[in-house]
Design a protein around this motif. Structure first.
Motif, PDB file in Angstrom:
ATOM      1  N   THR A 119     -15.364   9.989  23.633  1.00  0.00           N
ATOM      2  CA  THR A 119     -14.765  11.135  24.296  1.00  0.00           C
ATOM      3  C   THR A 119     -14.945  11.001  25.800  1.00  0.00           C
ATOM      4  OG1 THR A 119     -16.765  12.486  24.121  1.00  0.00           O
ATOM      5  CG2 THR A 119     -15.188  12.607  22.288  1.00  0.00           C
ATOM      6  N   ASP A 120     -14.605  12.023  26.512  1.00  0.00           N
ATOM      7  CA  ASP A 120     -14.550  11.989  27.978  1.00  0.00           C
ATOM      8  C   ASP A 120     -15.898  12.236  28.659  1.00  0.00           C
ATOM      9  OD1 ASP A 120     -14.756  14.580  27.143  1.00  0.00           O
ATOM     10  OD2 ASP A 120     -13.115  15.335  28.351  1.00  0.00           O
ATOM     11  N   GLY A 121     -16.975  11.649  28.157  1.00  0.00           N
ATOM     12  CA  GLY A 121     -18.277  11.869  28.786  1.00  0.00           C
ATOM     13  C   GLY A 121     -18.940  13.104  28.217  1.00  0.00           C
ATOM     14  N   ARG A 144     -16.793  18.726  24.265  1.00  0.00           N
ATOM     15  CA  ARG A 144     -16.374  18.009  23.049  1.00  0.00           C
ATOM     16  C   ARG A 144     -17.385  16.922  22.675  1.00  0.00           C
ATOM     17  NH1 ARG A 144     -11.146  17.596  21.178  1.00  0.00           N
ATOM     18  NH2 ARG A 144     -11.368  15.341  21.216  1.00  0.00           N
ATOM     19  N   TRP A 145     -17.974  16.290  23.656  1.00  0.00           N
ATOM     20  CA  TRP A 145     -18.986  15.262  23.394  1.00  0.00           C
ATOM     21  C   TRP A 145     -20.187  15.895  22.688  1.00  0.00           C
ATOM     22  CZ3 TRP A 145     -24.081  14.364  24.524  1.00  0.00           C
ATOM     23  CH2 TRP A 145     -24.545  13.063  24.346  1.00  0.00           C
ATOM     24  N   TYR A 146     -20.691  16.998  23.227  1.00  0.00           N
ATOM     25  CA  TYR A 146     -21.837  17.674  22.616  1.00  0.00           C
ATOM     26  C   TYR A 146     -21.520  18.141  21.195  1.00  0.00           C
ATOM     27  CZ  TYR A 146     -24.273  17.916  27.128  1.00  0.00           C
ATOM     28  OH  TYR A 146     -24.914  17.621  28.300  1.00  0.00           O
ATOM     29  N   GLU A 150     -22.242  17.549  15.456  1.00  0.00           N
ATOM     30  CA  GLU A 150     -21.597  17.488  14.148  1.00  0.00           C
ATOM     31  C   GLU A 150     -22.092  16.267  13.360  1.00  0.00           C
ATOM     32  OE1 GLU A 150     -17.173  17.561  14.213  1.00  0.00           O
ATOM     33  OE2 GLU A 150     -17.616  19.582  13.473  1.00  0.00           O
ATOM     34  N   GLU A 151     -22.217  15.124  14.022  1.00  0.00           N
ATOM     35  CA  GLU A 151     -22.739  13.929  13.348  1.00  0.00           C
ATOM     36  C   GLU A 151     -24.180  14.139  12.889  1.00  0.00           C
ATOM     37  OE1 GLU A 151     -23.785  10.300  11.730  1.00  0.00           O
ATOM     38  OE2 GLU A 151     -21.847  11.287  11.912  1.00  0.00           O
ATOM     39  N   LEU A 152     -24.996  14.746  13.731  1.00  0.00           N
ATOM     40  CA  LEU A 152     -26.388  14.993  13.350  1.00  0.00           C
ATOM     41  C   LEU A 152     -26.488  15.977  12.191  1.00  0.00           C
ATOM     42  CD1 LEU A 152     -27.871  15.016  16.920  1.00  0.00           C
ATOM     43  CD2 LEU A 152     -28.319  13.309  15.138  1.00  0.00           C
ATOM     44  N   GLN A 163     -16.390  26.787  16.965  1.00  0.00           N
ATOM     45  CA  GLN A 163     -15.253  27.506  17.556  1.00  0.00           C
ATOM     46  C   GLN A 163     -15.641  28.164  18.878  1.00  0.00           C
ATOM     47  OE1 GLN A 163     -12.311  26.997  16.162  1.00  0.00           O
ATOM     48  NE2 GLN A 163     -13.423  25.822  14.632  1.00  0.00           N
ATOM     49  N   ILE A 164     -16.829  28.727  18.921  1.00  0.00           N
ATOM     50  CA  ILE A 164     -17.303  29.368  20.150  1.00  0.00           C
ATOM     51  C   ILE A 164     -17.497  28.327  21.246  1.00  0.00           C
ATOM     52  CG2 ILE A 164     -19.297  30.504  21.217  1.00  0.00           C
ATOM     53  CD1 ILE A 164     -19.467  32.213  18.677  1.00  0.00           C
ATOM     54  N   LEU A 165     -18.146  27.225  20.908  1.00  0.00           N
ATOM     55  CA  LEU A 165     -18.401  26.191  21.916  1.00  0.00           C
ATOM     56  C   LEU A 165     -17.107  25.615  22.470  1.00  0.00           C
ATOM     57  CD1 LEU A 165     -21.417  24.346  20.278  1.00  0.00           C
ATOM     58  CD2 LEU A 165     -21.480  25.925  22.225  1.00  0.00           C
TER      59      LEU A 165
END
Length: 176
Positions: free
Chosen positions: A16-18, A22-24, A29-31, A123-125
């Motif tokens: 992603t873009d750094g 979206r990166w966070y 989500e992976e964790l 959704q909030i993030l």
């Protein structure tokens, strides 16, 4: 308890873009999915197994992780959690040091965690939180600092879950 070969890792968020929101979100989500993979094959009894010389069970750790996400996202956004989150397994979480008698099935705990994330937290993030947003939270002064902490938090306790699983008699084999 049987040994388990874990799911493959996914690092899609790395493209992603750094370290934008979206990166966070992708990293968290992976964790989440890694932790859920660690417990999905357990029985209710195994999920509630308390590690020797502690009060920690895998169920307590997963409930604690999901609850922490909810608490921090609520604080970051100023939005109250949905009523269904206030009535589910997260509302039953006992303080560290108090043995929790049961967490239900791993499937129900995983479903609650995924629902809390996909229907509310994520959704909030994605709906307007910026890493530079100020929090007034002492050592975590920005949303980026909070989200970095949550990434560390899930990583840290994933290791605990692996150790408790090993103490309960089952290995979790990490894979790429």
């Amino acid at each position: 308890m049987e040994d388990k070969r874990g799911r493959s890792r996914s690092y899609e968020w790395a493209n992603t873009d750094g370290p934008g929101i979206r990166w966070y979100v992708s990293a968290l989500e992976e964790l989440h999915e890694r932790v859920f993979d660690q417990i999905e094959d357990l029985s209710e009894e195994e999920l509630s197994f308390v590690a020797p010389e502690s009060q920690i069970s895998m169920g307590w750790l997963v409930t604690h992780l999901i609850s922490s996400d909810v608490n921090w996202i609520e604080r970051l956004s100023g939005q109250s959690r949905p009523a269904w989150l206030s009535k589910g397994p997260l509302s039953q979480l006992r303080r560290y040091g108090e043995v929790q008698p049961s967490f239900g099935s791993p499937d129900s705990l995983i479903d609650e965690g995924r629902r809390a994330w996909t229907e509310w937290g994520k959704q909030i993030l994605l709906g307007g939180v910026s890493p530079s947003d100020e929090t007034g939270a002492g050592p975590l002064p920005t949303a980026g600092a909070v989200l970095s902490h949550l990434i560390w938090h899930w990583s840290f306790h994933s290791g605990h879950i692996g150790l408790v699983r090993l103490q309960a008699g089952g290995e979790y084999e990490w894979t790429f």
